[in-house]
Design a protein around this motif. Structure first.
Motif, PDB file in Angstrom:
ATOM      1  N   TRP A  25       0.533   6.152   7.698  1.00 10.87           N
ATOM      2  CA  TRP A  25      -0.846   6.629   7.764  1.00 10.87           C
ATOM      3  C   TRP A  25      -1.624   6.201   6.515  1.00 10.87           C
ATOM      4  O   TRP A  25      -2.747   5.693   6.605  1.00 10.87           O
ATOM      5  N   ASN A  26      -1.016   6.391   5.347  1.00 11.54           N
ATOM      6  CA  ASN A  26      -1.692   6.016   4.106  1.00 11.54           C
ATOM      7  C   ASN A  26      -1.883   4.502   3.991  1.00 11.54           C
ATOM      8  O   ASN A  26      -2.899   4.044   3.477  1.00 11.54           O
ATOM      9  N   TYR A  27      -0.919   3.736   4.468  1.00  9.43           N
ATOM     10  CA  TYR A  27      -1.037   2.281   4.430  1.00  9.43           C
ATOM     11  C   TYR A  27      -2.191   1.808   5.323  1.00  9.43           C
ATOM     12  O   TYR A  27      -2.992   0.979   4.927  1.00  9.43           O
ATOM     13  N   ARG A  28      -2.265   2.391   6.521  1.00  6.52           N
ATOM     14  CA  ARG A  28      -3.355   2.040   7.422  1.00  6.52           C
ATOM     15  C   ARG A  28      -4.698   2.450   6.828  1.00  6.52           C
ATOM     16  O   ARG A  28      -5.683   1.720   6.910  1.00  6.52           O
ATOM     17  N   ASP A  29      -4.746   3.611   6.191  1.00  2.00           N
ATOM     18  CA  ASP A  29      -5.973   4.078   5.561  1.00  2.00           C
ATOM     19  C   ASP A  29      -6.384   3.155   4.419  1.00  2.00           C
ATOM     20  O   ASP A  29      -7.575   2.870   4.245  1.00  2.00           O
ATOM     21  N   HIS A  36     -13.410  -1.910   4.642  1.00  2.00           N
ATOM     22  CA  HIS A  36     -14.729  -1.325   4.909  1.00  2.00           C
ATOM     23  C   HIS A  36     -15.248  -0.386   3.827  1.00  2.00           C
ATOM     24  O   HIS A  36     -16.439  -0.099   3.792  1.00  2.00           O
ATOM     25  N   GLY A  37     -14.370   0.126   2.989  1.00  2.00           N
ATOM     26  CA  GLY A  37     -14.810   1.136   2.030  1.00  2.00           C
ATOM     27  C   GLY A  37     -14.790   0.693   0.588  1.00  2.00           C
ATOM     28  O   GLY A  37     -14.965   1.505  -0.316  1.00  2.00           O
ATOM     29  N   CYS A  38     -14.518  -0.576   0.342  1.00  2.00           N
ATOM     30  CA  CYS A  38     -14.521  -1.139  -1.007  1.00  2.00           C
ATOM     31  C   CYS A  38     -13.482  -0.500  -1.919  1.00  2.00           C
ATOM     32  O   CYS A  38     -13.744  -0.235  -3.089  1.00  2.00           O
ATOM     33  N   TYR A  39     -12.284  -0.225  -1.374  1.00  3.49           N
ATOM     34  CA  TYR A  39     -11.197   0.244  -2.227  1.00  3.49           C
ATOM     35  C   TYR A  39     -10.744  -0.916  -3.104  1.00  3.49           C
ATOM     36  O   TYR A  39     -10.725  -2.064  -2.679  1.00  3.49           O
ATOM     37  N   SER A  40     -10.349  -0.608  -4.328  1.00  2.00           N
ATOM     38  CA  SER A  40      -9.940  -1.684  -5.224  1.00  2.00           C
ATOM     39  C   SER A  40      -8.421  -1.766  -5.391  1.00  2.00           C
ATOM     40  O   SER A  40      -7.917  -2.787  -5.855  1.00  2.00           O
TER      41      SER A  40
END
Length: 72
Positions: A25-29, A36-40
């Motif tokens: 779940w965390n990997y998919r997130d 799409h959310g600009c995670y770095s």
């Protein structure tokens, strides 16, 4: 002692399945957040959530083994 062995064996199995679910779940997130959310952070950081589960699985497995030996 036999009941404690079964209890910790079941807890080991539950923790291992829960670990797989949470890490997936965390990997998919993380992948979705990167796209799409600009995670770095890299998506592989999701695998760090497996460490506490692995500790719990080891402890429950060792306790199940100890209780199995004492039951004999």
């Amino acid at each position: 002692m036999k009941k404690l062995q079964y209890l910790f064996t079941v807890l080991t199995l539950i923790l291992s399945h829960l670990m797989c679910f949470v890490v997936a779940w965390n990997y998919r997130d993380m992948l979705c957040g990167i796209a799409h959310g600009c995670y770095s952070a890299p998506a592989e950081m999701a695998f760090l959530t497996a460490i506490p589960y692995m500790v719990g699985i080891l402890i429950c497995g060792i306790l199940a083994y100890i209780f199995r030996r004492k039951a004999k």
